[in-house]
Write an enzyme that holds these catalytic residues in place. Structure first.
Site, PDB file in Angstrom:
ATOM      1  N   TYR A   1      -8.179  -3.784  11.200  1.00  5.74           N
ATOM      2  CA  TYR A   1      -7.421  -3.865  12.430  1.00  5.74           C
ATOM      3  C   TYR A   1      -7.906  -5.167  13.322  1.00  5.74           C
ATOM      4  O   TYR A   1      -6.997  -5.865  14.098  1.00  5.74           O
ATOM      5  CB  TYR A   1      -7.503  -2.600  13.428  1.00  5.74           C
TER       6      TYR A   1
ATOM      7  N   HIS B   1      -3.739  15.395  14.915  1.00  9.08           N
ATOM      8  CA  HIS B   1      -2.569  16.147  14.744  1.00  9.08           C
ATOM      9  C   HIS B   1      -2.608  17.483  15.637  1.00  9.08           C
ATOM     10  O   HIS B   1      -1.830  17.811  16.578  1.00  9.08           O
ATOM     11  CB  HIS B   1      -2.001  16.321  13.237  1.00  9.08           C
TER      12      HIS B   1
ATOM     13  N   SER C   1      15.693  30.550  13.359  1.00  5.32           N
ATOM     14  CA  SER C   1      15.535  29.516  11.868  1.00  5.32           C
ATOM     15  C   SER C   1      16.623  28.457  12.012  1.00  5.32           C
ATOM     16  O   SER C   1      17.898  28.434  12.022  1.00  5.32           O
ATOM     17  CB  SER C   1      15.721  30.394  10.652  1.00  5.32           C
TER      18      SER C   1
ATOM     19  N   TYR D   1      10.198  31.782  16.353  1.00  6.38           N
ATOM     20  CA  TYR D   1      10.578  33.118  16.300  1.00  6.38           C
ATOM     21  C   TYR D   1       9.574  33.972  17.127  1.00  6.38           C
ATOM     22  O   TYR D   1       8.524  33.508  17.512  1.00  6.38           O
ATOM     23  CB  TYR D   1      10.831  33.807  14.882  1.00  6.38           C
TER      24      TYR D   1
ATOM     25  N   GLY E   1       0.820  -1.253   0.038  1.00  2.00           N
ATOM     26  CA  GLY E   1      -0.018   0.184   0.041  1.00  2.00           C
ATOM     27  C   GLY E   1       0.770   1.444   0.086  1.00  2.00           C
ATOM     28  O   GLY E   1       2.015   1.457   0.212  1.00  2.00           O
TER      29      GLY E   1
ATOM     30  N   ARG F   1      -2.307  -8.882   0.634  1.00  2.00           N
ATOM     31  CA  ARG F   1      -3.054  -9.928   0.135  1.00  2.00           C
ATOM     32  C   ARG F   1      -2.509 -10.277  -1.217  1.00  2.00           C
ATOM     33  O   ARG F   1      -2.385 -11.607  -1.829  1.00  2.00           O
ATOM     34  CB  ARG F   1      -4.515  -9.599  -0.095  1.00  2.00           C
TER      35      ARG F   1
HETATM   36  C1  BG6 Z   1      -1.626  12.764   7.422  1.00  2.00           C
HETATM   37  C2  BG6 Z   1      -3.069  13.168   6.564  1.00  2.00           C
HETATM   38  O1  BG6 Z   1      -1.944  12.399   8.832  1.00  2.00           O
HETATM   39  O2  BG6 Z   1      -0.900  14.108   7.461  1.00  2.00           O
HETATM   40  C3  BG6 Z   1      -2.760  14.005   5.278  1.00  2.00           C
HETATM   41  O3  BG6 Z   1      -3.849  12.098   6.405  1.00  2.00           O
HETATM   42  C4  BG6 Z   1      -1.659  15.095   5.457  1.00  2.00           C
HETATM   43  O4  BG6 Z   1      -4.039  14.386   4.438  1.00  2.00           O
HETATM   44  C5  BG6 Z   1      -0.464  14.821   6.250  1.00  2.00           C
HETATM   45  O5  BG6 Z   1      -1.399  15.395   4.041  1.00  2.00           O
HETATM   46  C6  BG6 Z   1       0.311  16.093   6.602  1.00  2.00           C
HETATM   47  O6  BG6 Z   1       1.256  15.538   7.127  1.00  2.00           O
HETATM   48  P1  BG6 Z   1       2.829  16.534   7.000  1.00  2.00           P
HETATM   49  O7  BG6 Z   1       3.656  15.689   7.933  1.00  2.00           O
HETATM   50  O8  BG6 Z   1       3.123  16.535   5.722  1.00  2.00           O
HETATM   51  O9  BG6 Z   1       2.249  17.817   7.688  1.00  2.00           O
END
Ligand code: BG6
Length: 484
Positions: free
Chosen positions: A131, A250, A400, A378, A15, A47
């Protein structure tokens, strides 16, 4: 560090995630000496019936040179690929998993003549629908059986559920088979250098300690922007949408690190205890503090239904009910197909009381942590405009990373997190109760969106997103500053 045989199994080996992220991360770990050829073997499982060679050639092109590495790349790639074997089988019958177990055991017998423990790591680069069955097959057929010790661990990716109920169901199914210390729930944002730096910034610097609260901070923005759409992933994305794809995981994880109290120590449980408390203190989201959008052209993707009502953009304000943050809006913003690629935390401070310079027109103090390359920290502050006049100007104290740490290679998030799974460090992984609390925050909103209670505002690809989001920010007290 533990020694002995290490078997890494990448489930879903053919995948996208495996090819683009998992194998390249493993390659970089190998290249840096963290995966030792005399200990490790990597198994791809999926698979499709293909040979070892076929899998290797599919992965080959994704194994780019490590940043900073110059020579011997081709030779390293070939040596690394030789560590990979392929086993094919289904995800819900024991047959394939028995073959996988035999392949792992064979490898363990050949490597373990020197003694040492046996470690088995199963990386789920799979759709979450499988899963439960895959966990069951591993439990039935593939657990570490060595009497010399070792472990079996599983690594799972998001999307972990679609809402509170489905996530809890998944957690229970897996929880019946594996103990929490065996389960590593990856959120790759927790592997980013500047996300990991958050605790250090906050708790190792005297100047932030007294300022980091509602008395001084006006608002916090946590922003994710991408300058491309859902190309090639429309089918997946349409089922989940931007809130589940980016915000519930995130951005919320980042929020926890910005808002949490100081943990008792750096032990993973102490840190995660504090993160859970932040999540539990978030109050229900108000409809008027949400703006949703969809970029024009999103439904042109053949895998996206023409009448899709999935948001590709969202701004949501979260409010924490606790002593430190009462009244401070945490503005989460995430969007696809916008005008730039960026992920950053912006902490905006309140105006200086009794300002004698009238400098507030130029903007407020802001502390910015840019998580996404180019990484930077910054501080926007007011200084005297150099020259004969007594006037003020907004400037930056700028760290930076590219300049300050020239030549230092910043590891990829996946690299770091996979290494943690091998080392058994769960600090940067999401605990079950954290996941639950994260779903508790967003599930009512997600259900209201699905019930059609929100209007999706169309926005042009390559734009800043719906203007309504800027208006919401303004209402929340964010003051636009200029410059960076
Ligand atoms: C993934 C999302 O978890 O994070 C994506 O499924 C997204 O849609 C990606 O593009 C972004 O990750 P990064 O590390 O590039 O900010």
């Amino acid at each position: 560090p533990e020694t002995g045989c290490l078997s890494i199994v990448v489930l879903g080996a053919s995948g996208d995630l495996a090819k683009k992220k998992t194998f390249p991360a493993l390659f970089h770990l190998y290249r840096q000496g963290f995966l030792k050829p005399d200990e490790v073997h990597i198994f791809g499982y999926a698979r499709t019936k293909i040979s070892d060679e076929e899998l290797r050639s599919r992965i080959h092109g994704y194994l780019t040179p490590c940043k900073g590495a110059s020579t011997e790349h081709t030779e390293d790639v070939l040596k690394f690929l030789q560590l990979i074997k392929y086993v094919s089988g289904s995800y819900d019958t024991e047959e394939g998993f028995r073959s996988l177990d035999s392949a792992i055991s064979e490898h363990e017998i050949s490597k373990n003549s020197a003694g040492g423990s046996s470690r088995r790591l199963f990386y789920f680069a799979l759709p979450p629908s499988v899963y439960p069955s895959v966990s069951k097959m591993i439990k039935n057929c593939c657990m570490n059986k060595s009497d010399r010790g070792g472990w079996t661990r599983i690594v799972v990716e998001k999307p972990f559920g679609k809402d509170l109920a489905s996530a809890e169901e998944l957690s229970s199914q897996i929880g019946e088979l594996f103990d929490e210390p065996q389960i590593y729930r990856i959120d790759h944002y927790l592997g980013k250098e500047l996300v990991q730096n958050m605790l250090v910034l906050r708790f190792a610097n005297r100047f932030f300690l007294p300022l980091w609260n509602r008395d001084n901070i006006a608002n916090v923005q946590i922003v994710f922007r991408e300058d491309f759409g859902t190309e090639g992933r429309g089918g997946y994305f349409d089922e989940y949408g931007i809130i589940r794809d980016i915000m519930q995981n995130h951005l919320l994880q980042v929020l926890c690190l910005v808002a949490m109290e100081k943990p008792v120590s750096l032990k993973p449980e102490h840190i995660r205890d504090e993160k859970v408390k932040v999540l539990q203190s978030v109050v229900p989201i108000k409809d008027e503090e949400v703006v949703l959008g969809q970029y024009v052209g999103y439904t042109d993707d053949s895998t996206v239904p023409d009448n899709s009502s999935t948001p590709t953009f969202a701004t949501v304000i979260l409010r924490l009910h606790n002593e430190r943050w009462e009244g401070v809006p945490f503005i989460l913003k995430a969007g696809k197909a916008l005008n730039s690629r960026k992920a950053e935390i912006r902490v905006q401070f309140k105006d200086v009381p009794g300002d004698i310079f009238r400098c507030q027109k130029q903007g407020r103090n802001e502390f910015v942590i840019r998580l996404q390359p180019p990484e930077a920290i910054y501080m926007k502050l007011t200084v005297k405009q150099p020259g004969l006049e007594m006037s003020t100007v907004q400037s930056e104290l700028d760290l930076s990373y590219g300049q300050r740490y020239q030549g230092v290679v910043i590891p990829e998030a996946y690299e770091r997190l996979i290494l943690d799974t091998i080392r058994g460090d769960q600090q940067h992984f999401v605990r079950r109760d954290e996941l639950k609390a994260a779903w508790e925050i967003f599930t009512p909103l997600l259900h209201r969106i699905e019930d059609g209670e929100f209007k999706l505002i169309p926005y042009k690809p390559g734009s800043r997103g719906p203007a309504e989001a800027d208006e919401l920010l303004e209402r929340a007290g964010y003051v636009q500053t200029h410059g960076y």
